[in-house]
Design an enzyme around this catalytic site. Structure first.
Site, PDB file in Angstrom:
ATOM      1  N   LYS A   1      93.849  61.442  44.022  1.00 24.19           N
ATOM      2  CA  LYS A   1      93.802  61.141  45.457  1.00 24.19           C
ATOM      3  C   LYS A   1      92.359  61.047  45.934  1.00 24.19           C
ATOM      4  O   LYS A   1      91.433  61.422  45.207  1.00 24.19           O
ATOM      5  CB  LYS A   1      94.571  62.216  46.235  1.00 24.19           C
ATOM      6  CG  LYS A   1      94.011  63.611  46.076  1.00 24.19           C
ATOM      7  CD  LYS A   1      95.004  64.646  46.566  1.00 24.19           C
ATOM      8  CE  LYS A   1      94.431  66.028  46.355  1.00 24.19           C
ATOM      9  NZ  LYS A   1      94.401  66.855  47.520  1.00 24.19           N
TER      10      LYS A   1
ATOM     11  N   TYR B   1      62.177  66.754  59.707  1.00 25.69           N
ATOM     12  CA  TYR B   1      62.764  67.014  61.030  1.00 25.69           C
ATOM     13  C   TYR B   1      62.935  68.511  61.260  1.00 25.69           C
ATOM     14  O   TYR B   1      63.397  69.241  60.370  1.00 25.69           O
ATOM     15  CB  TYR B   1      64.144  66.373  61.143  1.00 25.69           C
ATOM     16  CG  TYR B   1      64.141  64.865  61.257  1.00 25.69           C
ATOM     17  CD1 TYR B   1      63.496  64.228  62.320  1.00 25.69           C
ATOM     18  CD2 TYR B   1      64.799  64.093  60.324  1.00 25.69           C
ATOM     19  CE1 TYR B   1      63.524  62.847  62.425  1.00 25.69           C
ATOM     20  CE2 TYR B   1      64.833  62.708  60.422  1.00 25.69           C
ATOM     21  CZ  TYR B   1      64.185  62.087  61.483  1.00 25.69           C
ATOM     22  OH  TYR B   1      64.216  60.724  61.587  1.00 25.69           O
TER      23      TYR B   1
END
Ligand SMILES: Cc1ncc(COP(=O)(O)O)c(C=O)c1O
Length: 358
Positions: free
Chosen positions: A34, A252
């Site tokens: 899946k 950042y």
């Protein structure tokens, strides 16, 4: 070329499937593919695994349909079953076995019986999908009265088979087994963790997933100790190397600060490629095969690594996870599991299929 790549290894998938097969004893093995083969690519994963197993498991009917379009004729299990009457009709056309987890699905079958094989999902303590034993028993009786519908077995799912202090699996297994015995049908319960850890839980059919993709289901046990091989290697290249002085911060939010003179490497991979943005400073990476760590916040297209003590030049290769740094290690540093890392790799990295590494 940027050189950010996801190397995929069909031979390692096949090896891991053979491990699952060996552990399963006489139980049938359904390989879970899946979510795009746990991010490896549905076709690649399914083709690599199919020859070693008895069937393939997916979550959704469209995943089963995609497998048939790829030409896979194996038995298929759809773990969330059908979502509506159209999908029920599709299941019959695809010859896919469906999980029935709720009475509303039985209502759909009663309204329009279709020739499908059904696994009745019983809730034994996971408290997610599945019916309580009494309700499941009642729905089994309804299903058995329907033309064309075959009750193939009882299915359940373990909540804590991977937990170090697991105390629940035994009682879950006992409940599921009692229902399967009463209904005189096969039982399927084991995921990777239970398959490896609890021989008794293997029952008639096992449904391994993560172990096939080279990861350990257990936080305390490395994949290599279980003889599982990495099925993917995620790598990128250094595109800049910057000197830093004590007190210089990087990236950042200025979350990492050099405590002395050193070098920081800029690597051409970021969360736009699926590398987790929440990976903290210190998350392991390997530069030219040598382990080092993230230094600074991950951005969309880049991340930064500490090159102190590492011989590296622009263009050199950085392994995000794979052979030197395990995906499980990166996942642990990020407070997640390798399942999520694998599923989140985006379409951007170049896929390279390595047929020779097992
Ligand atoms: C119903 C079901 N069975 C089996 C599995 C495989 O579990 P694992 O990947 O932990 O082996 C999953 C995955 O979540 C699942 O949802």
């Amino acid at each position: 070329m940027r050189g950010t790549r996801l190397e995929l290894r069909p031979g390692a998938l096949a090896h891991n499937a053979r491990r699952a097969r060996a552990l399963a004893g006489g139980a049938r093995v359904f390989a879970m593919v899946k979510a795009n083969g746990y991010g490896h690519g549905l076709g690649l994963a399914a083709r690599a695994l199919a020859h070693q197993v008895d069937g393939l498991g997916v979550a959704l009917m469209e995943e089963a349909q995609a497998l048939r379009h790829l030409g896979l004729a194996h038995p298929l299990l759809v773990a969330e079953g059908f979502f509506d009457a159209d999908e029920l009709a599709l299941a019959a056309r695809l010859h896919a076995e469906v999980v029935v987890h709720s009475p509303w699905q039985v209502d759909l079958l009663v309204a329009q019986p279709r020739p499908v094989g059904v696994w009745l999902k019983v809730n034994t303590g996971m408290n997610r999908l599945g019916m309580a034993p009494d309700l499941a028993r009642a729905q089994a009786a309804r299903l058995r009265g329907l033309k064309g519908v075959r009750l193939l077995g009882v299915m359940s799912h373990f909540a804590c088979a991977d937990a170090a202090d697991d105390t629940r699996t035994a009682s879950q297994l006992a409940l599921a087994r009692a229902l399967a015995t009463e209904l005189r049908v096969p039982l399927s319960a084991a995921n990777s963790a239970a398959l490896i850890r609890y021989p008794d839980a293997r029952a008639d059919r096992v449904r391994p997933g993560i172990m096939l993709y080279g990861s350990s289901p257990f936080a305390w046990r490395a994949a290599a100790d279980l003889d599982l091989r990495p099925t993917q290697r995620f790598s990128a290249r250094l595109i800049a190397i910057n000197p830093v002085q004590a007190g210089d911060s990087v990236g950042y939010g200025a979350t990492w600060t050099a405590d002395g003179p050193g070098r920081v490497g800029v690597v051409a991979v970021g969360y736009g490629d699926g590398y987790p943005r929440h990976a903290p400073n210190g998350t392991p990476v390997a530069v030219n095969g040598h382990r080092t760590r993230l230094a600074g916040r991950v951005s969309m297209d880049m991340l930064t690594v500490d090159l102190n003590g590492i011989d590296a030049r622009v263009g050199d290769e950085v392994e995000l996870w794979g052979d030197v740094v395990g995906a499980d290690e990166v996942a642990a540093a990020c407070g997640t599991i390798s399942y999520e890392l694998f599923c989140q790799i985006t379409a951007r990295p170049v896929r390279v299929i390595n047929e020779s590494t097992v």
